[in-house]
Write an enzyme that holds these catalytic residues in place. Structure first.
Site, short mmCIF file in Angstrom:
data_model
loop_
_atom_site.label_atom_id
_atom_site.label_comp_id
_atom_site.label_asym_id
_atom_site.label_seq_id
_atom_site.Cartn_x
_atom_site.Cartn_y
_atom_site.Cartn_z
N LYS A 13 1.10 -1.11 -0.15
CA LYS A 13 -0.14 -0.03 -0.36
C LYS A 13 0.55 1.30 -0.10
O LYS A 13 0.68 2.13 -0.44
CB LYS A 13 -0.29 -0.26 1.18
CG LYS A 13 -1.73 0.72 0.71
CD LYS A 13 -3.36 0.45 1.64
CE LYS A 13 -2.67 0.26 3.36
NZ LYS A 13 -2.92 1.86 4.29
N ARG A 88 -10.04 4.37 9.23
CA ARG A 88 -9.80 2.72 9.29
C ARG A 88 -10.88 2.09 9.37
O ARG A 88 -11.58 0.40 9.98
CB ARG A 88 -8.77 2.17 10.33
CG ARG A 88 -7.25 2.36 9.48
CD ARG A 88 -6.48 1.55 11.26
NE ARG A 88 -4.88 2.40 10.29
CZ ARG A 88 -4.34 1.74 9.75
NH1 ARG A 88 -4.38 0.88 9.08
NH2 ARG A 88 -3.16 2.44 9.87
N ARG A 127 10.56 -12.14 4.06
CA ARG A 127 11.84 -11.01 3.92
C ARG A 127 12.81 -11.81 5.24
O ARG A 127 11.98 -11.90 6.39
CB ARG A 127 11.04 -9.98 4.35
CG ARG A 127 9.89 -9.82 3.53
CD ARG A 127 9.49 -8.32 3.99
NE ARG A 127 8.81 -7.11 4.77
CZ ARG A 127 8.65 -6.50 4.76
NH1 ARG A 127 8.69 -5.73 4.14
NH2 ARG A 127 7.86 -5.98 5.72
N ARG A 160 11.76 -10.70 11.48
CA ARG A 160 11.24 -9.75 12.00
C ARG A 160 10.23 -10.59 12.74
O ARG A 160 9.72 -11.51 12.19
CB ARG A 160 10.80 -8.44 11.68
CG ARG A 160 12.36 -7.90 10.94
CD ARG A 160 11.33 -6.11 10.54
NE ARG A 160 10.28 -6.17 9.75
CZ ARG A 160 8.73 -5.32 10.26
NH1 ARG A 160 8.80 -4.64 10.39
NH2 ARG A 160 7.95 -5.55 9.46
N ARG A 171 -2.52 -10.31 11.91
CA ARG A 171 -2.87 -8.89 11.37
C ARG A 171 -3.82 -9.18 10.11
O ARG A 171 -4.49 -7.65 10.27
CB ARG A 171 -1.32 -8.41 11.31
CG ARG A 171 -0.74 -7.76 12.41
CD ARG A 171 1.10 -7.89 11.33
NE ARG A 171 1.31 -6.23 10.67
CZ ARG A 171 2.17 -6.04 9.89
NH1 ARG A 171 3.71 -7.87 9.62
NH2 ARG A 171 1.95 -5.33 8.97
#
Ligand SMILES: [Zn+2]
Length: 217
Positions: A13, A88, A127, A160, A171
């Site tokens: 995004k 949101r 990642r 992470r 999430r």
């Protein structure tokens, strides 16, 4: 053009917000940027927000809404903007509609980046961050020559917590719960346009720009 960008974590995004805003020649307004500039500038709202953040609490809606209102009233945003990270929730969306109506205008379109869960997990879970130079590698799309070692500085790579599959799933669930009603809200106003946000960054930008054309973008 006045536009809101929505999409799940991992949909790219932030990147699309930059490109689409540049194409439309409107400022990209993210809540993160507004927070930082208010806190840095020591505005009354910034001081109030910082107090909550320092206590590890969520900044109340009212403070966020007032910051957004202030930002939208600035000269560069009067002819258009791209909002990223706000609203949101439906109550925030209603507040945004109200503040725009007070300014004699309204939103043109809400662009939703649509990407399925598996794709988000694949993107984020691959990642690896370097402890030495902070470069972000990707096990699939941009792997280092030696596993676990940064090509640039020889530093050790790590994952992470945010990029661990279980965290990503949490999430995504949180996003789905909070955002589904928002999607319905804008759908009912006939302002929602969704685009496929899988594939190359450039291709997604082209899709976004094509989709916005019929809304005057
Ligand atoms: Zn490194």
């Amino acid at each position: 053009m006045r536009l809101v960008l929505v999409g799940p974590p991992g949909a790219g995004k932030g990147t699309q917000a930059e490109f689409v805003a540049a194409h439309l020649a409107v400022p990209k307004i993210s809540t993160g940027d507004i927070f930082r500039s208010n806190v840095r500038g020591g505005t009354p709202l910034g001081i109030e927000a910082k107090r909550y953040m320092d206590d590890g609490k969520l900044v109340p809606d009212e403070v966020t809404i007032n910051m957004v209102r202030g930002r939208l009233a600035e000269a560069d945003a009067l002819d258009g903007f791209l909002l990223d990270g706000f609203p949101r929730t439906v109550p925030q969306a209603q507040e945004l509609d109200k503040m725009l109506a007070d300014m004699g205008t309204q939103l043109d379109v809400v662009l939703e980046l649509v990407v399925d869960e598996d794709e988000v997990i694949r993107r984020l879970a691959g990642r690896r961050n370097c402890r030495g130079c902070d470069k972000i590698w990707h096990m699939e799309f941009d792997p280092p020559t030696r596993e676990g070692v940064c090509d640039r500085c020889g530093g050790q790579l790590y994952q992470r917590d945010d990029d661990k599959p279980e965290t990503i799933l949490n999430r995504l669930r949180e996003y789905a719960e909070k955002t589904a009603p928002l999607i319905d809200y804008y759908g009912a106003q006939n302002k929602l346009v969704g685009i496929d946000a899988t594939g190359l960054v450039e291709d997604i930008t082209v899709r976004a720009i094509d989709a916005l054309r019929s809304y005057g973008g």
